[in-house]
Motif scaffolding. Structure first.
Motif, short mmCIF file in Angstrom:
data_model
loop_
_atom_site.label_atom_id
_atom_site.label_comp_id
_atom_site.label_asym_id
_atom_site.label_seq_id
_atom_site.Cartn_x
_atom_site.Cartn_y
_atom_site.Cartn_z
N THR A 38 0.83 -1.21 0.00
CA THR A 38 0.00 0.00 0.00
C THR A 38 0.86 1.26 0.00
OG1 THR A 38 -0.22 0.00 2.43
CG2 THR A 38 -1.95 -1.12 1.14
N VAL A 72 -12.31 7.78 2.40
CA VAL A 72 -12.59 6.57 1.61
C VAL A 72 -11.84 5.37 2.19
CG1 VAL A 72 -12.30 5.49 -0.67
CG2 VAL A 72 -13.15 7.84 -0.49
N TYR A 73 -10.60 5.60 2.64
CA TYR A 73 -9.83 4.51 3.25
C TYR A 73 -10.53 4.00 4.52
CZ TYR A 73 -6.21 6.59 0.26
OH TYR A 73 -5.50 7.11 -0.80
N LEU A 75 -13.76 4.06 5.01
CA LEU A 75 -14.91 3.29 4.52
C LEU A 75 -14.47 1.90 4.06
CD1 LEU A 75 -16.89 5.99 2.51
CD2 LEU A 75 -17.49 4.99 4.73
N GLY A 76 -13.25 1.81 3.57
CA GLY A 76 -12.70 0.53 3.13
C GLY A 76 -12.51 -0.47 4.25
N LEU A 77 -12.58 -0.02 5.49
CA LEU A 77 -12.46 -0.94 6.63
C LEU A 77 -13.69 -1.82 6.78
CD1 LEU A 77 -10.98 1.47 9.33
CD2 LEU A 77 -9.78 -0.40 8.18
N LYS A 81 -13.38 -7.64 2.17
CA LYS A 81 -12.53 -7.78 0.99
C LYS A 81 -11.54 -6.62 0.83
CE LYS A 81 -15.56 -10.64 -1.71
NZ LYS A 81 -15.12 -11.54 -2.73
N THR A 82 -11.84 -5.47 1.38
CA THR A 82 -10.95 -4.31 1.24
C THR A 82 -10.26 -3.93 2.54
OG1 THR A 82 -12.80 -2.79 1.62
CG2 THR A 82 -12.31 -3.36 -0.67
N ARG A 83 -10.55 -4.65 3.60
CA ARG A 83 -10.08 -4.26 4.94
C ARG A 83 -8.56 -4.22 5.06
NH1 ARG A 83 -13.25 -7.47 8.53
NH2 ARG A 83 -14.83 -5.96 7.94
N VAL A 85 -6.23 -3.79 2.75
CA VAL A 85 -5.70 -2.65 1.99
C VAL A 85 -6.01 -1.35 2.73
CG1 VAL A 85 -5.87 -1.36 -0.17
CG2 VAL A 85 -5.77 -3.86 -0.22
N ALA A 86 -7.21 -1.23 3.25
CA ALA A 86 -7.59 -0.02 4.00
C ALA A 86 -6.71 0.15 5.23
CB ALA A 86 -9.07 -0.08 4.39
#
Length: 102
Positions: A38, A72-73, A75-77, A81-83, A85-86
């Motif tokens: 990241t 946005v990061y 929200l990615g939590l 599937k995106t946790r 990376v967030a």
């Protein structure tokens, strides 16, 4: 070596492996490398002039370090599937914030 250097690069390179090991035991190595990857968020520094300025605070300056991007990061939590990376992106933003504060 300064405290700022140790904290910044420790959060970028050591913390991802500690997070991977302690929170994702079964797949810690894969998670750790995703967290380190990241750091590619720093590619937005290529659009700045000069590319690197040791006295400039990245947070709020570069597009991928903007407050909107950080929202946005967060929200990615929520989605699993995106946790990971967030988490990596937020860890990166935290490291950059520390640079601004120190």
């Amino acid at each position: 070596m300064t405290l700022k250097f140790i904290l910044h690069y420790g959060l970028h390179f050591i913390a991802p492996f500690l997070i991977g090991y302690f929170f994702y035991k079964e797949k810690w190595l894969k998670v750790s490398f995703i967290l380190v990857a990241t750091m590619l968020v720093d590619l937005d520094h290529l659009f700045a002039n000069p590319i690197f300025d040791p006295n400039r605070c990245s947070v709020g300056y570069h597009p991928l370090h903007s407050y909107w991007a950080i929202a946005v990061y967060f929200l990615g939590l929520m989605p699993s599937k995106t946790r990971i990376v967030a988490i990596g992106l937020l860890l990166h933003m935290f490291a950059d914030c520390l640079d601004c504060w120190i």
